[in-house]
Design a protein around this motif. Sequence first.
Motif, PDB file in Angstrom:
ATOM      1  N   SER A  23     -11.672  54.304  79.878  1.00 29.99           N
ATOM      2  CA  SER A  23     -11.366  52.952  79.450  1.00 29.99           C
ATOM      3  C   SER A  23     -12.271  51.969  80.171  1.00 29.99           C
ATOM      4  O   SER A  23     -12.791  52.257  81.244  1.00 29.99           O
ATOM      5  N   ALA A  24     -12.441  50.817  79.563  1.00 26.81           N
ATOM      6  CA  ALA A  24     -13.235  49.740  80.147  1.00 26.81           C
ATOM      7  C   ALA A  24     -12.519  48.429  79.847  1.00 26.81           C
ATOM      8  O   ALA A  24     -11.790  48.321  78.854  1.00 26.81           O
ATOM      9  N   PRO A  25     -12.717  47.420  80.685  1.00 25.94           N
ATOM     10  CA  PRO A  25     -12.107  46.120  80.376  1.00 25.94           C
ATOM     11  C   PRO A  25     -12.587  45.601  79.022  1.00 25.94           C
ATOM     12  O   PRO A  25     -13.762  45.747  78.676  1.00 25.94           O
ATOM     13  N   VAL A  26     -11.682  45.019  78.267  1.00 25.02           N
ATOM     14  CA  VAL A  26     -12.028  44.422  76.969  1.00 25.02           C
ATOM     15  C   VAL A  26     -12.940  43.227  77.218  1.00 25.02           C
ATOM     16  O   VAL A  26     -12.642  42.368  78.055  1.00 25.02           O
ATOM     17  N   ILE A  27     -14.051  43.177  76.491  1.00 22.18           N
ATOM     18  CA  ILE A  27     -14.958  42.032  76.596  1.00 22.18           C
ATOM     19  C   ILE A  27     -14.723  41.130  75.388  1.00 22.18           C
ATOM     20  O   ILE A  27     -14.921  41.547  74.249  1.00 22.18           O
ATOM     21  N   ALA A  83     -10.866  48.962  64.952  1.00 19.97           N
ATOM     22  CA  ALA A  83     -10.877  47.788  65.825  1.00 19.97           C
ATOM     23  C   ALA A  83     -10.838  46.547  64.954  1.00 19.97           C
ATOM     24  O   ALA A  83     -11.498  46.485  63.914  1.00 19.97           O
ATOM     25  N   VAL A  84     -10.053  45.565  65.376  1.00 17.90           N
ATOM     26  CA  VAL A  84      -9.927  44.302  64.650  1.00 17.90           C
ATOM     27  C   VAL A  84     -10.223  43.171  65.624  1.00 17.90           C
ATOM     28  O   VAL A  84      -9.666  43.142  66.731  1.00 17.90           O
ATOM     29  N   VAL A  85     -11.100  42.250  65.216  1.00 17.69           N
ATOM     30  CA  VAL A  85     -11.428  41.091  66.045  1.00 17.69           C
ATOM     31  C   VAL A  85     -11.242  39.805  65.247  1.00 17.69           C
ATOM     32  O   VAL A  85     -11.410  39.787  64.032  1.00 17.69           O
ATOM     33  N   ASN A  86     -10.875  38.751  65.950  1.00 10.66           N
ATOM     34  CA  ASN A  86     -10.839  37.410  65.373  1.00 10.66           C
ATOM     35  C   ASN A  86     -12.157  36.731  65.711  1.00 10.66           C
ATOM     36  O   ASN A  86     -12.659  36.879  66.832  1.00 10.66           O
ATOM     37  N   ILE A  87     -12.691  35.987  64.746  1.00  9.17           N
ATOM     38  CA  ILE A  87     -13.961  35.297  64.963  1.00  9.17           C
ATOM     39  C   ILE A  87     -13.810  33.825  64.567  1.00  9.17           C
ATOM     40  O   ILE A  87     -14.138  33.428  63.451  1.00  9.17           O
ATOM     41  N   PRO A  88     -13.296  33.003  65.475  1.00  5.56           N
ATOM     42  CA  PRO A  88     -13.287  31.569  65.193  1.00  5.56           C
ATOM     43  C   PRO A  88     -14.719  31.030  65.318  1.00  5.56           C
ATOM     44  O   PRO A  88     -15.511  31.541  66.125  1.00  5.56           O
ATOM     45  N   TYR A  89     -15.053  30.032  64.524  1.00  7.66           N
ATOM     46  CA  TYR A  89     -16.424  29.504  64.546  1.00  7.66           C
ATOM     47  C   TYR A  89     -16.427  28.048  64.084  1.00  7.66           C
ATOM     48  O   TYR A  89     -15.488  27.568  63.448  1.00  7.66           O
ATOM     49  N   ASP A  90     -17.507  27.370  64.416  1.00  7.11           N
ATOM     50  CA  ASP A  90     -17.811  26.064  63.834  1.00  7.11           C
ATOM     51  C   ASP A  90     -19.334  25.986  63.759  1.00  7.11           C
ATOM     52  O   ASP A  90     -20.016  27.007  63.915  1.00  7.11           O
ATOM     53  N   ALA A  91     -19.878  24.812  63.554  1.00 10.23           N
ATOM     54  CA  ALA A  91     -21.324  24.679  63.382  1.00 10.23           C
ATOM     55  C   ALA A  91     -22.103  24.872  64.676  1.00 10.23           C
ATOM     56  O   ALA A  91     -23.315  25.090  64.648  1.00 10.23           O
ATOM     57  N   ASN A 135     -16.375  48.020  73.130  1.00 11.08           N
ATOM     58  CA  ASN A 135     -17.274  46.966  73.607  1.00 11.08           C
ATOM     59  C   ASN A 135     -18.668  47.115  73.011  1.00 11.08           C
ATOM     60  O   ASN A 135     -19.333  46.110  72.713  1.00 11.08           O
ATOM     61  N   SER A 136     -19.129  48.337  72.821  1.00 11.28           N
ATOM     62  CA  SER A 136     -20.435  48.564  72.190  1.00 11.28           C
ATOM     63  C   SER A 136     -20.436  48.089  70.744  1.00 11.28           C
ATOM     64  O   SER A 136     -21.385  47.449  70.293  1.00 11.28           O
TER      65      SER A 136
END
Length: 152
Positions: A23-27, A83-91, A135-136
């Motif tokens: 295991s590794a810390p979540v980045i 794996a599921v990630v959230n990707i908030p974004y703006d300009a 993480n990779s």
Amino acid sequence: MKAIFAGLLLTLGVMSAAQARQSAPVIDWIDIPVATASGKPVKAEQVREAIIAAGNGLTWEVHANPNGKGLVATVLVRNKHTAVVNIPYDATKYSILYSSSINLNYEVSNLDVYRQMAPNDKSPDGIRVIHPNYNSWVNNLRMAIQRELNKL
């Protein structure tokens, strides 16, 4: 007898080290600046399109986040690991944040070895850890997003 005892200690030591490497810390990638090769400012819609193109190019499925904030990307590896990630974004920036996973050994741990690996994580609940391939995969997604943004 001493040889057996020494062998047992060696085996336990190797097993402990192997478990620590599992295991590794979540980045989480937070507030990554939107940078284009041209240096021109972009619109949020262009950032959205770059994220979708990058994800689709790496077999991530990218959809609008049901809560209305950014995108959600999901990758399925060998029909076994998700794996599921959230990707908030703006300009001007975007983030890639862990959301959930299947078969990636995600847990919150208080083991000292993880605290040493993530000294900036001061969470009293422990350090979020996961299979290191996660993480990779996320880093590959981050780099692919940057490649798409460079095209703008």
